[in-house]
Design a protein around this motif. Sequence first.
Motif, PDB file in Angstrom:
ATOM      1  N   GLU A   1       0.964  18.326  -8.357  1.00 44.62           N
ATOM      2  CA  GLU A   1       2.398  18.189  -8.133  1.00 44.62           C
ATOM      3  C   GLU A   1       2.970  16.921  -8.761  1.00 44.62           C
ATOM      4  O   GLU A   1       4.151  16.611  -8.564  1.00 44.62           O
ATOM      5  CB  GLU A   1       2.705  18.175  -6.627  1.00 44.62           C
ATOM      6  N   LEU A   2       2.144  16.196  -9.528  1.00 46.96           N
ATOM      7  CA  LEU A   2       2.610  14.921 -10.061  1.00 46.96           C
ATOM      8  C   LEU A   2       3.791  15.100 -11.004  1.00 46.96           C
ATOM      9  O   LEU A   2       4.783  14.361 -10.921  1.00 46.96           O
ATOM     10  CB  LEU A   2       1.467  14.191 -10.779  1.00 46.96           C
ATOM     11  N   ASN A   3       3.737  16.074 -11.901  1.00 47.79           N
ATOM     12  CA  ASN A   3       4.829  16.276 -12.853  1.00 47.79           C
ATOM     13  C   ASN A   3       6.139  16.611 -12.147  1.00 47.79           C
ATOM     14  O   ASN A   3       7.226  16.258 -12.626  1.00 47.79           O
ATOM     15  CB  ASN A   3       4.470  17.385 -13.842  1.00 47.79           C
ATOM     16  N   ARG A   4       6.042  17.273 -11.012  1.00 43.01           N
ATOM     17  CA  ARG A   4       7.242  17.649 -10.269  1.00 43.01           C
ATOM     18  C   ARG A   4       7.991  16.428  -9.767  1.00 43.01           C
ATOM     19  O   ARG A   4       9.230  16.425  -9.698  1.00 43.01           O
ATOM     20  CB  ARG A   4       6.847  18.551  -9.102  1.00 43.01           C
ATOM     21  N   TRP A   5       7.243  15.367  -9.416  1.00 42.03           N
ATOM     22  CA  TRP A   5       7.846  14.186  -8.816  1.00 42.03           C
ATOM     23  C   TRP A   5       7.709  12.948  -9.702  1.00 42.03           C
ATOM     24  O   TRP A   5       7.847  11.823  -9.236  1.00 42.03           O
ATOM     25  CB  TRP A   5       7.189  13.904  -7.460  1.00 42.03           C
ATOM     26  N   ILE A   6       7.513  13.157 -10.994  1.00 44.43           N
ATOM     27  CA  ILE A   6       7.213  12.050 -11.900  1.00 44.43           C
ATOM     28  C   ILE A   6       8.356  11.035 -11.990  1.00 44.43           C
ATOM     29  O   ILE A   6       8.138   9.865 -12.308  1.00 44.43           O
ATOM     30  CB  ILE A   6       6.866  12.597 -13.314  1.00 44.43           C
ATOM     31  N   ASP A   7       9.596  11.459 -11.684  1.00 46.45           N
ATOM     32  CA  ASP A   7      10.740  10.551 -11.782  1.00 46.45           C
ATOM     33  C   ASP A   7      11.090   9.886 -10.456  1.00 46.45           C
ATOM     34  O   ASP A   7      12.038   9.089 -10.395  1.00 46.45           O
ATOM     35  CB  ASP A   7      11.969  11.307 -12.320  1.00 46.45           C
ATOM     36  N   ALA A   8      10.341  10.200  -9.397  1.00 47.04           N
ATOM     37  CA  ALA A   8      10.606   9.566  -8.107  1.00 47.04           C
ATOM     38  C   ALA A   8      10.230   8.089  -8.176  1.00 47.04           C
ATOM     39  O   ALA A   8       9.243   7.710  -8.805  1.00 47.04           O
ATOM     40  CB  ALA A   8       9.819  10.272  -7.005  1.00 47.04           C
ATOM     41  N   ARG A   9      11.008   7.247  -7.520  1.00 47.03           N
ATOM     42  CA  ARG A   9      10.820   5.797  -7.621  1.00 47.03           C
ATOM     43  C   ARG A   9       9.438   5.369  -7.146  1.00 47.03           C
ATOM     44  O   ARG A   9       8.777   4.535  -7.775  1.00 47.03           O
ATOM     45  CB  ARG A   9      11.912   5.085  -6.828  1.00 47.03           C
ATOM     46  N   ALA A  10       8.973   5.930  -6.031  1.00 45.09           N
ATOM     47  CA  ALA A  10       7.652   5.546  -5.510  1.00 45.09           C
ATOM     48  C   ALA A  10       6.549   5.958  -6.466  1.00 45.09           C
ATOM     49  O   ALA A  10       5.547   5.251  -6.622  1.00 45.09           O
ATOM     50  CB  ALA A  10       7.423   6.175  -4.139  1.00 45.09           C
ATOM     51  N   VAL A  11       6.710   7.097  -7.126  1.00 44.80           N
ATOM     52  CA  VAL A  11       5.708   7.571  -8.081  1.00 44.80           C
ATOM     53  C   VAL A  11       5.696   6.680  -9.315  1.00 44.80           C
ATOM     54  O   VAL A  11       4.622   6.311  -9.822  1.00 44.80           O
ATOM     55  CB  VAL A  11       5.981   9.041  -8.459  1.00 44.80           C
TER      56      VAL A  11
ATOM     57  N   ASP B   1      11.582   3.920   1.861  1.00 45.76           N
ATOM     58  CA  ASP B   1      12.857   4.417   1.345  1.00 45.76           C
ATOM     59  C   ASP B   1      12.660   5.306   0.124  1.00 45.76           C
ATOM     60  O   ASP B   1      13.342   6.327  -0.037  1.00 45.76           O
ATOM     61  CB  ASP B   1      13.780   3.251   0.983  1.00 45.76           C
ATOM     62  N   SER B   2      11.715   4.920  -0.726  1.00 47.45           N
ATOM     63  CA  SER B   2      11.519   5.653  -1.980  1.00 47.45           C
ATOM     64  C   SER B   2      10.789   6.972  -1.785  1.00 47.45           C
ATOM     65  O   SER B   2      10.678   7.767  -2.727  1.00 47.45           O
ATOM     66  CB  SER B   2      10.773   4.782  -2.994  1.00 47.45           C
ATOM     67  N   LEU B   3      10.261   7.200  -0.564  1.00 51.18           N
ATOM     68  CA  LEU B   3       9.608   8.482  -0.286  1.00 51.18           C
ATOM     69  C   LEU B   3      10.599   9.602   0.006  1.00 51.18           C
ATOM     70  O   LEU B   3      10.219  10.777   0.040  1.00 51.18           O
ATOM     71  CB  LEU B   3       8.664   8.347   0.924  1.00 51.18           C
TER      72      LEU B   3
ATOM     73  N   PHE C   1       0.830  -1.205   0.000  1.00 49.20           N
ATOM     74  CA  PHE C   1       0.000   0.000   0.000  1.00 49.20           C
ATOM     75  C   PHE C   1       0.865   1.256   0.000  1.00 49.20           C
ATOM     76  O   PHE C   1       2.040   1.229   0.367  1.00 49.20           O
ATOM     77  CB  PHE C   1      -0.939  -0.004   1.209  1.00 49.20           C
ATOM     78  N   GLY C   2       0.249   2.353  -0.410  1.00 49.01           N
ATOM     79  CA  GLY C   2       0.912   3.646  -0.398  1.00 49.01           C
ATOM     80  C   GLY C   2       1.260   4.181  -1.768  1.00 49.01           C
ATOM     81  O   GLY C   2       1.180   5.386  -2.015  1.00 49.01           O
ATOM     82  N   TYR C   3       1.640   3.294  -2.694  1.00 50.95           N
ATOM     83  CA  TYR C   3       2.109   3.748  -4.007  1.00 50.95           C
ATOM     84  C   TYR C   3       1.005   4.472  -4.784  1.00 50.95           C
ATOM     85  O   TYR C   3       1.224   5.584  -5.288  1.00 50.95           O
ATOM     86  CB  TYR C   3       2.621   2.556  -4.822  1.00 50.95           C
ATOM     87  N   THR C   4      -0.157   3.857  -4.915  1.00 56.14           N
ATOM     88  CA  THR C   4      -1.221   4.504  -5.696  1.00 56.14           C
ATOM     89  C   THR C   4      -1.755   5.728  -4.964  1.00 56.14           C
ATOM     90  O   THR C   4      -2.087   6.741  -5.586  1.00 56.14           O
ATOM     91  CB  THR C   4      -2.372   3.533  -5.984  1.00 56.14           C
ATOM     92  N   GLY C   5      -1.854   5.636  -3.628  1.00 55.11           N
ATOM     93  CA  GLY C   5      -2.321   6.790  -2.863  1.00 55.11           C
ATOM     94  C   GLY C   5      -1.415   7.987  -3.038  1.00 55.11           C
ATOM     95  O   GLY C   5      -1.872   9.136  -3.091  1.00 55.11           O
ATOM     96  N   LEU C   6      -0.114   7.735  -3.127  1.00 55.82           N
ATOM     97  CA  LEU C   6       0.844   8.817  -3.352  1.00 55.82           C
ATOM     98  C   LEU C   6       0.610   9.475  -4.699  1.00 55.82           C
ATOM     99  O   LEU C   6       0.594  10.716  -4.810  1.00 55.82           O
ATOM    100  CB  LEU C   6       2.267   8.264  -3.280  1.00 55.82           C
ATOM    101  N   VAL C   7       0.400   8.665  -5.746  1.00 49.96           N
ATOM    102  CA  VAL C   7       0.156   9.224  -7.084  1.00 49.96           C
ATOM    103  C   VAL C   7      -1.126  10.058  -7.082  1.00 49.96           C
ATOM    104  O   VAL C   7      -1.157  11.172  -7.615  1.00 49.96           O
ATOM    105  CB  VAL C   7       0.080   8.104  -8.139  1.00 49.96           C
ATOM    106  N   PHE C   8      -2.203   9.533  -6.493  1.00 49.49           N
ATOM    107  CA  PHE C   8      -3.458  10.285  -6.425  1.00 49.49           C
ATOM    108  C   PHE C   8      -3.256  11.612  -5.701  1.00 49.49           C
ATOM    109  O   PHE C   8      -3.743  12.664  -6.144  1.00 49.49           O
ATOM    110  CB  PHE C   8      -4.534   9.474  -5.706  1.00 49.49           C
TER     111      PHE C   8
END
Length: 328
Positions: free
Chosen positions: A180-190, A255-257, A166-173
């Motif tokens: 702010e999605l484009n700002r963090w689009i290259d983050a591993r969790a995103v 870690d990826s956050l 859990f957490g990955y899709t909630g972070l994207v939403f």
Amino acid sequence: MSREDNDQVRRELRGFGETNLIGIIRGIINSTEDNDLEYLEIDGSTLAVKIDGLSLSTSRMPFMTYFDMGWKVMASVVSDFLVKLSKPLYAVVSITMRNNSTIDEFREIVKGLGDGANYFGMKYLGGDLNEGLDDVIDVAAVGKPLVGIIGRNPRVGDTLVTKPLFGYTGLVFKLYYNNELNRWIDARAVKEGIEILRRPKPEMSMLDYLKQYRDCISASMDSSDGLGKVLWTMSIDGKVRIRINELPISEDFLDSLSGIPGVNIEEVVFNGGEEFLPIFSIRRECVPEFERLGFKSFATVEEGSGVYFKDSILRYRGWDYFIGWAST
């Protein structure tokens, strides 16, 4: 007619909530059933049926193709079969599209549906085609329960288990709706969250193993509407208290956050959704068997009512159409 009376007559669905609307349906058709699958008895055999759908105007995110949307609807149907230890066999599809949609978009939806059906071991039989003001896909599937009917009422003394993803899709939403999605689009969790949303893959290969442990399971749901909604539904339906002992997340997610500021971990875990992960309520002695499949115990079922985390009532309620992500 007074303005107050007129407002009451014209009460909109917005803000009323999917859960309340389901209550209206049940009242009109005199149904007491409310489960993730419906069951039919035909000539001495039990069949499991499910229908699910989406409109592209409300469900398609910028990074999702039309192929992704076809696949996603097929996966959402399959996910409910998996948590009820049932095998989906055949699917029919109703597609509504705007007349200014393109032939390529239509082809991509159908390819996504077809590839998804094949991947999950179903036969896509065809269906219905309509013209409308939005692009809408509805999938109905029929299959067979492998071990009898599983409901949504946990046993007192049980442990809740799920995959700790859990957490990955909630972070994207969360990032998407905060622009702010484009700002963090290259983050591993995103990136991981986007891949889960684009191509969900309920693990149907678990069925043969899980059906051996049917006696362990008292209740189950999938996480399509968010973990918070699952836990509140199980608590209310089962008239029990659910106490969350730890978050069902991975060290990789934590870690990826790093580097993404201001993330409320509880919010993205409980008010996510579309992970399509199974949540089972099982006997405590069965936990080792489920751990062998990668499940993690994260909550216990007690006498009482409500959902609690860190000795406080859980404020996150998951997704409800016509309301959105709800919090108390």
